[in-house]
Design a protein around this motif. Structure first.
Motif, PDB file in Angstrom:
ATOM      1  N   SER A  85      99.326 -11.336  57.273  1.00 28.92           N
ATOM      2  CA  SER A  85      98.131 -10.725  56.692  1.00 28.92           C
ATOM      3  C   SER A  85      97.065 -10.413  57.735  1.00 28.92           C
ATOM      4  N   LEU A  86      97.360  -9.719  58.650  1.00 26.25           N
ATOM      5  CA  LEU A  86      96.348  -9.390  59.581  1.00 26.25           C
ATOM      6  C   LEU A  86      95.044  -8.693  59.238  1.00 26.25           C
ATOM      7  N   LYS A  87      94.045  -8.997  59.813  1.00 27.91           N
ATOM      8  CA  LYS A  87      92.573  -8.225  59.440  1.00 27.91           C
ATOM      9  C   LYS A  87      92.216  -7.456  60.615  1.00 27.91           C
ATOM     10  N   PRO A  88      91.328  -6.569  60.378  1.00 23.05           N
ATOM     11  CA  PRO A  88      90.771  -5.905  61.319  1.00 23.05           C
ATOM     12  C   PRO A  88      89.872  -6.826  62.730  1.00 23.05           C
ATOM     13  N   GLU A  89      89.486  -7.856  62.343  1.00 22.16           N
ATOM     14  CA  GLU A  89      88.891  -8.902  62.894  1.00 22.16           C
ATOM     15  C   GLU A  89      89.729  -9.594  63.863  1.00 22.16           C
ATOM     16  N   ASP A  90      91.076  -9.642  63.471  1.00 23.53           N
ATOM     17  CA  ASP A  90      92.129 -10.027  64.493  1.00 23.53           C
ATOM     18  C   ASP A  90      92.238  -8.930  65.679  1.00 23.53           C
ATOM     19  N   THR A  91      91.716  -7.776  65.771  1.00 15.17           N
ATOM     20  CA  THR A  91      91.666  -7.017  66.732  1.00 15.17           C
ATOM     21  C   THR A  91      91.457  -7.569  68.138  1.00 15.17           C
ATOM     22  N   ALA A  92      92.219  -7.593  69.196  1.00 10.87           N
ATOM     23  CA  ALA A  92      91.757  -8.455  70.213  1.00 10.87           C
ATOM     24  C   ALA A  92      93.114  -8.093  71.162  1.00 10.87           C
ATOM     25  N   VAL A  93      92.685  -8.475  72.622  1.00  7.91           N
ATOM     26  CA  VAL A  93      93.857  -8.732  73.759  1.00  7.91           C
ATOM     27  C   VAL A  93      94.276 -10.308  73.457  1.00  7.91           C
ATOM     28  N   TYR A  94      95.599 -10.561  73.074  1.00 10.56           N
ATOM     29  CA  TYR A  94      96.180 -11.706  72.965  1.00 10.56           C
ATOM     30  C   TYR A  94      96.909 -12.368  74.283  1.00 10.56           C
ATOM     31  N   GLU A 106      91.397 -26.802  79.809  1.00 10.63           N
ATOM     32  CA  GLU A 106      91.570 -25.554  80.705  1.00 10.63           C
ATOM     33  C   GLU A 106      93.177 -25.397  81.062  1.00 10.63           C
ATOM     34  N   TYR A 107      93.622 -24.201  80.718  1.00 15.01           N
ATOM     35  CA  TYR A 107      94.992 -23.987  80.876  1.00 15.01           C
ATOM     36  C   TYR A 107      95.058 -23.411  82.575  1.00 15.01           C
ATOM     37  N   ASP A 108      96.205 -23.996  83.128  1.00 13.38           N
ATOM     38  CA  ASP A 108      96.572 -23.395  84.496  1.00 13.38           C
ATOM     39  C   ASP A 108      97.134 -22.356  84.702  1.00 13.38           C
ATOM     40  N   TYR A 109      97.792 -21.706  83.751  1.00 16.83           N
ATOM     41  CA  TYR A 109      98.678 -20.227  83.854  1.00 16.83           C
ATOM     42  C   TYR A 109      98.473 -19.562  82.613  1.00 16.83           C
ATOM     43  N   TRP A 110      98.251 -18.247  82.784  1.00 16.30           N
ATOM     44  CA  TRP A 110      97.979 -17.309  82.215  1.00 16.30           C
ATOM     45  C   TRP A 110      98.722 -15.984  82.312  1.00 16.30           C
ATOM     46  N   GLY A 111      99.148 -15.333  80.913  1.00 18.66           N
ATOM     47  CA  GLY A 111      99.755 -14.133  80.875  1.00 18.66           C
ATOM     48  C   GLY A 111      98.736 -13.010  81.286  1.00 18.66           C
ATOM     49  N   GLN A 112      99.308 -11.870  81.161  1.00 18.91           N
ATOM     50  CA  GLN A 112      98.425 -10.385  81.471  1.00 18.91           C
ATOM     51  C   GLN A 112      97.726 -10.012  79.956  1.00 18.91           C
ATOM     52  N   GLY A 113      98.430 -10.351  79.098  1.00 16.95           N
ATOM     53  CA  GLY A 113      97.704 -10.082  77.855  1.00 16.95           C
ATOM     54  C   GLY A 113      98.558  -8.973  77.004  1.00 16.95           C
ATOM     55  N   THR A 114      98.247  -8.919  75.596  1.00 20.55           N
ATOM     56  CA  THR A 114      98.985  -7.784  74.862  1.00 20.55           C
ATOM     57  C   THR A 114      97.829  -7.389  73.821  1.00 20.55           C
ATOM     58  N   GLN A 115      97.907  -6.356  73.824  1.00 20.11           N
ATOM     59  CA  GLN A 115      96.872  -5.631  72.757  1.00 20.11           C
ATOM     60  C   GLN A 115      97.245  -5.588  71.444  1.00 20.11           C
ATOM     61  N   VAL A 116      96.493  -6.101  70.387  1.00 22.75           N
ATOM     62  CA  VAL A 116      96.734  -6.304  68.990  1.00 22.75           C
ATOM     63  C   VAL A 116      95.474  -5.236  68.226  1.00 22.75           C
ATOM     64  N   THR A 117      95.851  -4.382  67.731  1.00 19.24           N
ATOM     65  CA  THR A 117      94.937  -3.629  66.985  1.00 19.24           C
ATOM     66  C   THR A 117      95.250  -3.450  65.579  1.00 19.24           C
ATOM     67  N   VAL A 118      94.241  -3.799  64.625  1.00 26.89           N
ATOM     68  CA  VAL A 118      94.614  -3.980  62.991  1.00 26.89           C
ATOM     69  C   VAL A 118      93.456  -2.925  62.667  1.00 26.89           C
TER      70      VAL A 118
END
Length: 120
Positions: A85-94, A106-118
């Motif tokens: 049920s994705l919404k346009p406001e869910d658009t972001a880098v995840y 705070e998290y020690d480790y992070w990924g590089q991100g993946t783009q989600v566009t709705v």
């Protein structure tokens, strides 16, 4: 050290679904709390959800509760984010993140991100 690689992002119409994956390196994946965050253009990064090491405890942001589901497969060193049920406001880098604390501030480790566009 933990390295995280997200995948599964893309373009989807409003009301659609996507499944994000986050693959982790390292033999100690199962002890980490895993979280998903997102950052929209011009906005600060925000918490989406996290899951404890065993998968028995989760915490969702109100904005995604009932629509997103986090899960993990410790045998595959992977955490998933099913987004419905994705919404346009869910658009972001995840981004996925990992930390040894049960409820990380705070998290020690992070990924590089993946783009989600709705799209609307």
């Amino acid at each position: 050290q933990v390295q995280l690689v997200e995948s599964g992002g893309g373009l989807v119409q409003a009301g659609g679904s996507l499944r994000l994956s986050c693959a982790a390196s390292g033999r100690t994946f199962s002890i980490y709390t895993m979280g998903w965050f997102r950052q929209a253009p011009g906005k600060e990064r925000e918490f989406v959800v996290h899951i404890n090491w065993s998968g028995t405890s989760t915490l969702y942001a109100d904005s995604v509760k009932g629509r997103f589901t986090i899960s993990r497969d410790n045998a595959k060193n992977t955490v998933y984010l099913q987004m419905n049920s994705l919404k346009p406001e869910d658009t972001a880098v995840y981004y996925c993140a990992a930390d040894k604390a049960a409820t990380p501030d705070e998290y020690d480790y992070w990924g590089q991100g993946t783009q989600v566009t709705v799209s609307s």
